[in-house]
Enzyme design. Structure first.
Site, mmCIF file in Angstrom:
data_model
loop_
_atom_site.group_PDB
_atom_site.id
_atom_site.type_symbol
_atom_site.label_atom_id
_atom_site.label_comp_id
_atom_site.label_asym_id
_atom_site.label_seq_id
_atom_site.Cartn_x
_atom_site.Cartn_y
_atom_site.Cartn_z
ATOM 1 N N THR A 1 0.826 -1.210 0.000
ATOM 2 C CA THR A 1 0.000 0.000 0.000
ATOM 3 C C THR A 1 0.860 1.260 0.000
ATOM 4 O O THR A 1 1.986 1.255 0.522
ATOM 5 C CB THR A 1 -0.906 0.000 1.260
ATOM 6 O OG1 THR A 1 -1.433 1.309 1.464
ATOM 7 C CG2 THR A 1 -0.130 -0.376 2.517
ATOM 8 N N ASP A 2 0.303 2.337 -0.537
ATOM 9 C CA ASP A 2 1.024 3.625 -0.495
ATOM 10 C C ASP A 2 1.122 4.159 0.935
ATOM 11 O O ASP A 2 1.894 5.078 1.203
ATOM 12 C CB ASP A 2 0.353 4.657 -1.415
ATOM 13 C CG ASP A 2 -1.085 4.982 -1.047
ATOM 14 O OD1 ASP A 2 -1.636 4.351 -0.120
ATOM 15 O OD2 ASP A 2 -1.674 5.879 -1.691
ATOM 16 N N GLU A 3 0.347 3.561 1.851
ATOM 17 C CA GLU A 3 0.363 4.057 3.235
ATOM 18 C C GLU A 3 1.713 3.823 3.912
ATOM 19 O O GLU A 3 2.009 4.430 4.938
ATOM 20 C CB GLU A 3 -0.791 3.443 4.039
ATOM 21 C CG GLU A 3 -2.133 3.798 3.419
ATOM 22 C CD GLU A 3 -3.347 3.487 4.268
ATOM 23 O OE1 GLU A 3 -3.241 3.457 5.494
ATOM 24 O OE2 GLU A 3 -4.414 3.277 3.661
ATOM 25 N N TYR B 1 -1.584 -0.371 11.105
ATOM 26 C CA TYR B 1 -1.817 -1.049 9.818
ATOM 27 C C TYR B 1 -0.658 -0.803 8.864
ATOM 28 O O TYR B 1 -0.038 -1.734 8.355
ATOM 29 C CB TYR B 1 -3.133 -0.566 9.187
ATOM 30 C CG TYR B 1 -3.233 -0.888 7.708
ATOM 31 C CD1 TYR B 1 -3.362 -2.202 7.271
ATOM 32 C CD2 TYR B 1 -3.167 0.124 6.730
ATOM 33 C CE1 TYR B 1 -3.425 -2.505 5.904
ATOM 34 C CE2 TYR B 1 -3.227 -0.171 5.379
ATOM 35 C CZ TYR B 1 -3.357 -1.477 4.971
ATOM 36 O OH TYR B 1 -3.408 -1.775 3.626
ATOM 37 N N LYS C 1 2.269 -3.367 7.243
ATOM 38 C CA LYS C 1 2.491 -3.562 5.801
ATOM 39 C C LYS C 1 3.943 -3.220 5.448
ATOM 40 O O LYS C 1 4.569 -3.896 4.626
ATOM 41 C CB LYS C 1 1.520 -2.697 4.984
ATOM 42 C CG LYS C 1 0.056 -3.060 5.108
ATOM 43 C CD LYS C 1 -0.288 -4.435 4.574
ATOM 44 C CE LYS C 1 -0.221 -4.528 3.059
ATOM 45 N NZ LYS C 1 -0.658 -5.886 2.593
#
Ligand code: NAD
Ligand code: TYD
Length: 345
Positions: A131-133, A159, A163
């Site tokens: 994810t870009d997060e 979260y 990741k």
């Protein structure tokens, strides 16, 4: 080609299963999913009779089960979607995020190494759906700044940290053991089968019920939305043509403030803006995400095909026509969590 898709009963994984069975009718697709609250067998009902599809209910953290399945099926490619995926839940209870997202990734890669080290191995690729997060966030007043593959990892939530931990491990398995890996880091997806705890489906369903629409903070947080089918096409390209050991950012240059999305949904459904309620902000709330997709676009010829104006209409209509899919979710196990979050909002 035999491909194991983990998390295929969830939102993006199920769309990927449908995409692969349609685009590669000669492939065998095995879905490995634990069926957590976010996994839904009714989503996969249309493909259960497909002779090229097999569903296996297992936990990616269960080493024996994963090794047994990989021995049995000898997949050439493994695509890992399985994860705990909701930021708000990770703030409430981080533990399961670390277990599934990091240790589950380790188990899958160890099983891939076992296949890779066999004589005459046909194993080709482990792909991690990230994810870009993992890049943290960008300021609202610097629209020139975008996440590239070299942006440092700088996470905000349990979260995104889980990741990012998995991504680091994936790269370590490539360097240390020579495991052929790729990673994709995608922006926010939307489309059919999106679990109704996430912004877009939650707002559609609440608006349909004339219930309040809880907007966190000032509603100005920005996400870069991508139609789920475009994400599936990007992963399809990466697993076939992406370079081993590389990260590919996937995003659509489609930045939208949350409040604008919520107003758009209300307008499309003919509902009043008085349903909007500004509520307490999410802790550590990332301000803005924005992806620079130059690498995947230049190397693999990928670009998003669905414009947001069309994709959001398609999505709203999908929820209007598929109440039979989401109503049992609202009525079922999810109800407790829904009540708990709502009582706080
Ligand atoms: P989701 O929550 O809708 O689905 C997750 C699926 O994984 C469910 O079917 C669940 O049953 C399964 N699962 C969870 N724990 C498992 C375990 N231990 N073993 C086996 N299966 C398990 O998630 P999603 O939105 O479809 O996201 C899929 C992947 O894409 C995730 O890795 C997520 O981090 C990533 N991602 C999501 C977005 C997004 O906007 N939704 C954006 C970028 C990346
Ligand atoms: P979400 O769909 O949870 O995805 P992510 O946190 O992974 O980006 O949230 C998208 C944005 O919408 C995020 O800025 C938080 C905001 N949001 C609300 O304002 N209200 C809500 O009820 C939810 C679930 C999210």
């Amino acid at each position: 080609m035999v491909i194991v898709v983990t998390g295929g009963a969830g939102f993006i994984g199920s769309n990927f299963v449908f995409h692969m069975l349609k685009e590669h009718p000669d492939y065998r697709i095995i879905c490995l999913d634990k069926l957590t609250y976010a996994g839904n067998m009714s989503t996969l009902a249309p493909v259960m009779d497909n002779p090229n599809f097999r569903f296996v209910k297992e936990d990616i953290c269960d080493r024996d089960a994963v090794f047994k399945l990989f021995e049995e099926e000898q997949p050439e490619i493994v695509v890992n979607f399985a994860a705990e995926s909701h930021v708000d839940r990770s703030i409430e209870d981080p533990g399961i995020f670390l277990t599934t997202n990091i240790l589950g990734t380790q188990v899958l890669m160890d099983a891939c190494r076992m296949l890779m080290n066999k004589e005459n191995s046909t194993f080709k690729r482990y792909h991690q759906v990230s994810t870009d997060e993992v890049y943290g966030d960008l300021p609202l007043d610097r629209p020139d700044l975008l996440f590239t593959e070299t942006t440092p990892i700088h996470t905000s939530s349990p979260y995104s940290s889980s990741k990012a931990g998995a991504d680091l491990l994936v790269m370590a398995y490539n360097r240390t053991y020579g495991l052929p890996v790729t990673i994709s880091r995608c922006s926010n997806n939307y489309g059919p089968y999106h679990f109704p705890e996430k912004l877009i489906p939650l707002m559609i369903i609440n608006a349909l019920h004339d219930e309040m629409l809880p907007v966190y903070g000032d509603g100005l947080n920005v996400r870069d939305w991508l139609y789920v089918e475009d994400h599936c096409k990007a992963i399809d390209k990466i697993i076939h043509n992406g370079r081993v050991g590389e990260v590919y950012n996937v995003g659509g240059h489609n930045e939208m403030a949350n409040i604008d999305i919520v107003k758009l949904i209300l307008a499309e459904l003919g509902k009043p803006e008085s349903l909007i309620k500004y509520v307490e902000d999410r802790h550590g709330h990332d301000r803005r995400y924005a992806i620079d997709p130059t690498k995947i676009s230049q190397e693999l010829g990928w670009s998003p095909e669905t414009k947001f104006a069309d994709g959001i209409k398609k999505t709203i209509h999908w929820y209007l026509e598929n109440q039979a899919w989401w109503q049992p979710i609202i009525d079922g196990e999810y109800q407790d969590y829904y009540e708990k979050m709502y009582s706080k909002k």
